[in-house]
Design a protein around this motif. Structure first.
Motif, PDB file in Angstrom:
ATOM      1  N   GLY A  19       0.794  -1.231   0.000  1.00 27.55           N
ATOM      2  CA  GLY A  19       0.000   0.000   0.000  1.00 27.55           C
ATOM      3  C   GLY A  19       0.823   1.275   0.000  1.00 27.55           C
ATOM      4  O   GLY A  19       0.271   2.370   0.060  1.00 27.55           O
ATOM      5  N   GLN A  20       2.150   1.141  -0.088  1.00 33.83           N
ATOM      6  CA  GLN A  20       3.039   2.312  -0.091  1.00 33.83           C
ATOM      7  C   GLN A  20       3.732   2.432  -1.451  1.00 33.83           C
ATOM      8  O   GLN A  20       4.053   1.427  -2.088  1.00 33.83           O
ATOM      9  N   TRP A  21       3.965   3.684  -1.870  1.00 34.70           N
ATOM     10  CA  TRP A  21       4.756   3.940  -3.090  1.00 34.70           C
ATOM     11  C   TRP A  21       6.214   4.073  -2.674  1.00 34.70           C
ATOM     12  O   TRP A  21       6.574   5.031  -1.987  1.00 34.70           O
ATOM     13  N   VAL A  22       7.048   3.096  -3.067  1.00 37.38           N
ATOM     14  CA  VAL A  22       8.419   3.053  -2.542  1.00 37.38           C
ATOM     15  C   VAL A  22       9.466   3.136  -3.661  1.00 37.38           C
ATOM     16  O   VAL A  22       9.268   2.632  -4.764  1.00 37.38           O
ATOM     17  N   LYS A  23      10.565   3.812  -3.343  1.00 36.00           N
ATOM     18  CA  LYS A  23      11.696   3.886  -4.274  1.00 36.00           C
ATOM     19  C   LYS A  23      12.460   2.563  -4.248  1.00 36.00           C
ATOM     20  O   LYS A  23      12.336   1.795  -3.293  1.00 36.00           O
ATOM     21  N   SER A  24      13.238   2.306  -5.278  1.00 37.13           N
ATOM     22  CA  SER A  24      14.083   1.106  -5.252  1.00 37.13           C
ATOM     23  C   SER A  24      15.210   1.330  -4.238  1.00 37.13           C
ATOM     24  O   SER A  24      15.672   2.467  -4.048  1.00 37.13           O
ATOM     25  N   SER A  25      15.651   0.248  -3.609  1.00 45.91           N
ATOM     26  CA  SER A  25      16.651   0.369  -2.532  1.00 45.91           C
ATOM     27  C   SER A  25      17.955   0.975  -3.050  1.00 45.91           C
ATOM     28  O   SER A  25      18.636   1.701  -2.334  1.00 45.91           O
ATOM     29  N   ASP A  26      18.255   0.734  -4.350  1.00 43.04           N
ATOM     30  CA  ASP A  26      19.505   1.290  -4.897  1.00 43.04           C
ATOM     31  C   ASP A  26      19.271   2.621  -5.608  1.00 43.04           C
ATOM     32  O   ASP A  26      20.175   3.161  -6.262  1.00 43.04           O
ATOM     33  N   GLN A  27      18.047   3.125  -5.516  1.00 41.69           N
ATOM     34  CA  GLN A  27      17.707   4.447  -6.070  1.00 41.69           C
ATOM     35  C   GLN A  27      17.840   4.507  -7.596  1.00 41.69           C
ATOM     36  O   GLN A  27      17.777   5.596  -8.178  1.00 41.69           O
ATOM     37  N   THR A  28      18.048   3.361  -8.252  1.00 46.98           N
ATOM     38  CA  THR A  28      18.180   3.404  -9.726  1.00 46.98           C
ATOM     39  C   THR A  28      16.801   3.569 -10.369  1.00 46.98           C
ATOM     40  O   THR A  28      15.780   3.198  -9.774  1.00 46.98           O
ATOM     41  N   THR A  29      16.782   4.124 -11.560  1.00 47.51           N
ATOM     42  CA  THR A  29      15.532   4.311 -12.307  1.00 47.51           C
ATOM     43  C   THR A  29      15.741   3.886 -13.757  1.00 47.51           C
ATOM     44  O   THR A  29      16.874   3.699 -14.203  1.00 47.51           O
ATOM     45  N   PHE A  30      14.637   3.721 -14.470  1.00 44.86           N
ATOM     46  CA  PHE A  30      14.720   3.489 -15.920  1.00 44.86           C
ATOM     47  C   PHE A  30      13.766   4.452 -16.623  1.00 44.86           C
ATOM     48  O   PHE A  30      12.787   4.916 -16.026  1.00 44.86           O
ATOM     49  N   GLU A  31      14.074   4.749 -17.890  1.00 43.10           N
ATOM     50  CA  GLU A  31      13.294   5.719 -18.642  1.00 43.10           C
ATOM     51  C   GLU A  31      12.099   5.061 -19.322  1.00 43.10           C
ATOM     52  O   GLU A  31      12.218   3.952 -19.872  1.00 43.10           O
ATOM     53  N   VAL A  32      10.980   5.739 -19.296  1.00 43.35           N
ATOM     54  CA  VAL A  32       9.808   5.330 -20.084  1.00 43.35           C
ATOM     55  C   VAL A  32       9.699   6.312 -21.245  1.00 43.35           C
ATOM     56  O   VAL A  32       9.611   7.527 -21.015  1.00 43.35           O
ATOM     57  N   LEU A  33       9.760   5.802 -22.460  1.00 41.20           N
ATOM     58  CA  LEU A  33       9.824   6.658 -23.648  1.00 41.20           C
ATOM     59  C   LEU A  33       8.506   6.647 -24.412  1.00 41.20           C
ATOM     60  O   LEU A  33       7.795   5.644 -24.435  1.00 41.20           O
ATOM     61  N   ASN A  34       8.205   7.761 -25.042  1.00 47.23           N
ATOM     62  CA  ASN A  34       7.071   7.826 -25.966  1.00 47.23           C
ATOM     63  C   ASN A  34       7.507   7.209 -27.293  1.00 47.23           C
ATOM     64  O   ASN A  34       8.437   7.722 -27.928  1.00 47.23           O
ATOM     65  N   PRO A  35       6.894   6.112 -27.747  1.00 50.58           N
ATOM     66  CA  PRO A  35       7.387   5.438 -28.949  1.00 50.58           C
ATOM     67  C   PRO A  35       7.236   6.265 -30.226  1.00 50.58           C
ATOM     68  O   PRO A  35       7.846   5.955 -31.250  1.00 50.58           O
TER      69      PRO A  35
END
Ligand SMILES: NC(=O)C1=CN([C@@H]2O[C@H](COP(=O)(O)OP(=O)(O)OC[C@H]3O[C@@H](n4cnc5c(N)ncnc54)[C@H](O)[C@@H]3O)[C@@H](O)[C@H]2O)C=CC1
Ligand SMILES: O=C(O)[C@H](O)CS(=O)(=O)O
Length: 485
Positions: A19-35
């Motif tokens: 029920g919580q919105w949580v960051k990844s433990s290593d703080q890494t992210t990935f990009e979501v692109l408009n195709p």
């Protein structure tokens, strides 16, 4: 790129765990692109093993109370979720088109389609019946009951990022299970928005968990963790085989909705205009990126010239463009890898002798112009592989026996279509085609009331329909003695 949403809080970039919105433990992210234009829509936190394990534990904890709710209580929570999706459909549509590329009208249709699975299983939740069996020993009574399987892993593809997830979560929750979901990294935002609306509907924390990012880590945890008792997957056959094998280590139940290679057959007595209309839907919906798209088009010799003339006109009218532009019918393919693969399929066919008929100005980037392939042969890749693009290979045939043999000549068996009017032919061909779903004089076979799934290497199980809950229930026999004491 900022999306023009009425409610920007629907745009989530964290994992949904307990029920919580949580960051990844290593703080890494990935990009979501408009195709359409390659622009970044969002950076989403990249979950891995730790986040997935936490999500599984939260699903197990939530299971205890979720499964104890009455069927009516679960049903009303699912209906509240359905209502919130309807209230927020325009924002969900914008999110879906932005990350997947399909035209807004198709995106809106997908969201309604997905919501209809939620409504269907909100109703079916109240119809999970058992049996009584005549007792086999004096003083005993025998019952058959149904119970939830437990924690269910749901892995979904990028081509229908809203509907494929709704089609899995709805029956899972209706049956009293809890879920850990992994959407495709190309299209996570639609799934996360669905999670937010489920939370607003009052579906308790931990019942729905959503992680995305480090695909291999997430997959390994979902398939190896013994708390997960079932895995349901929609995607390629290759990945489905791997996930099935990996799940066997802990004997998880699996449901697999995998690749297709649909034949689309037009017999001499068909209504050609109806067949063209059905082909336009079956072949070009979602720019040809569905597992039930017409992949091989067989036209009987008696109407071949008439059909080819008509299909050329129909294809020439299809408008290619950004999904947000008015009138667009064919959006971009999901990414560069997909568009390169489709271009390679066209080149392979051309090298092997096909005539390639396409728009004079071939679009660039992830856009592929609707393409007709004539003078084809079954040694071409387009006859052996799932095209997943707006390419229509046509091949002429002479007899019923010949086309049935050719149509079935594939290791998969998901969808098939044919157009004919002779009732004897319709029955013979319907029974001879080795496919889980057959469209007769129609190119539309997908609905929440119709069992969706395939034979052979197209997978196992059925989604939707009155059969859809079976994949999310365990059957238990109760033999009760001492009745005559
Ligand atoms: N039958 C169908 O409905 C679909 C078929 N496809 C087929 O798959 C091809 C590739 O499309 P993709 O989306 O890349 O399909 P895919 O099968 O590679 O991926 C589908 C989902 O599985 C996940 N996945 C992949 N490998 C995994 C692993 N080891 N552990 C856990 N999850 C894993 C992906 O991240 C995605 O969420 C398409 O070109 C098409 O041929 C794709 C989407 C839908
Ligand atoms: O995975 C797919 O391609 C979808 O299941 C196709 S449909 O359900 O929208 O027909």
């Amino acid at each position: 790129m900022s999306l023009d949403l009425k409610d920007n809080t629907l745009l989530k970039t964290h994992a949904l765990i307990d029920g919580q919105w949580v960051k990844s433990s290593d703080q890494t992210t990935f990009e979501v692109l408009n195709p359409s234009d390659g622009k970044i829509i969002a950076n989403v936190y990249s979950s891995g093993t730790l986040e997935t394990s936490n999500a599984i534990n939260s699903a197990e904890l939530a299971l205890k109370s979720w499964r104890k709710l009455t069927a009516k209580q679960r049903s009303s929570l699912l209906m509240k979720w359905y209502d919130l999706i309807a209230e927020n459909i325009e924002d969900l549509t914008q999110i879906l088109t932005a990350e997947q590329g399909k035209p807004l009208a198709e995106a809106r249709g997908e969201i309604k389609y997905g919501a209809n699975y939620i409504k269907w299983f909100a109703e079916e939740a109240k119809r999970i019946y058992g049996d009584t069996i005549p007792h086999t020993l004096p003083g005993t009574r025998i019952l058959v009951t149904k119970q939830p399987i437990g924690v269910v892993a749901c892995i979904t593809p990028w081509n229908f990022p809203n509907a494929m997830l709704a089609r899995k979560i709805a029956p899972a929750l209706a049956a009293g299970n809890t879920v850990v979901c992994k959407p495709a990294n190309e299209t996570p935002l639609s799934a996360l928005a669905l999670g937010e609306l489920a939370h607003r509907a009052g579906i308790p924390a931990g019942v729905i968990n959503i992680v995305c990012g480090k695909t291999t880590e997430i997959g390994e945890e979902l398939t190896s963790n013994p708390i997960v008792r079932k895995l349901t997957f929609t995607g390629s056959t290759a990945v489905g085989k791997k996930l099935t094998a990996d799940s066997a280590r802990t004997m998880k139940r699996t449901s697999m909705e995998l690749g297709g290679n649909a034949p689309f057959i037009i017999f001499n007595d068909a209504d050609v205009n109806d067949a063209i209309a059905g082909l336009m839907i079956s072949k070009f919906r979602n720019a040809g990126q569905t597992c039930v798209c017409a992949n091989r088009i067989f036209v009987q010799s008696g109407i071949y010239d008439q059909f080819v003339k008509a299909v050329k006109i129909a294809i020439s009218k299809l408008k290619v463009g950004d999904g947000t532009e008015a009138g667009t019918q064919i959006g971009p393919l999901i990414n560069e890898r997909a568009s390169k693969n489709v271009r390679a399929l066209i080149l392979d066919a051309h090298k092997k002798g096909a005539d390639v008929l396409t728009a004079e100005e071939s679009p660039t980037g992830n856009f592929i112009a609707p393409t007709l392939l004539l003078n084809t042969s079954d040694d071409m890749r387009v006859f052996k592989e799932e095209i997943f693009g707006p390419v229509a290979p046509i091949i002429k045939f002479e007899t019923e026996e010949e086309v049935i043999r050719a149509a079935n000549n594939t290791p998969v068996g998901l969808a098939a279509y044919f157009y004919a009017r002779d009732i004897g032919l319709i029955w013979r061909v319907s029974e001879a085609l080795d496919f889980g779903m057959v469209g007769v004089n129609t190119g539309t076979i997908s609905d929440e009331m119709i069992p969706f799934g395939g034979m052979k290497e197209s997978g196992q199980g059925r989604e939707g329909s009155r059969y859809g809950l079976d994949d999310y229930l365990e059957m238990k026999s109760l033999t009760i003695g001492g009745i005559d004491k």
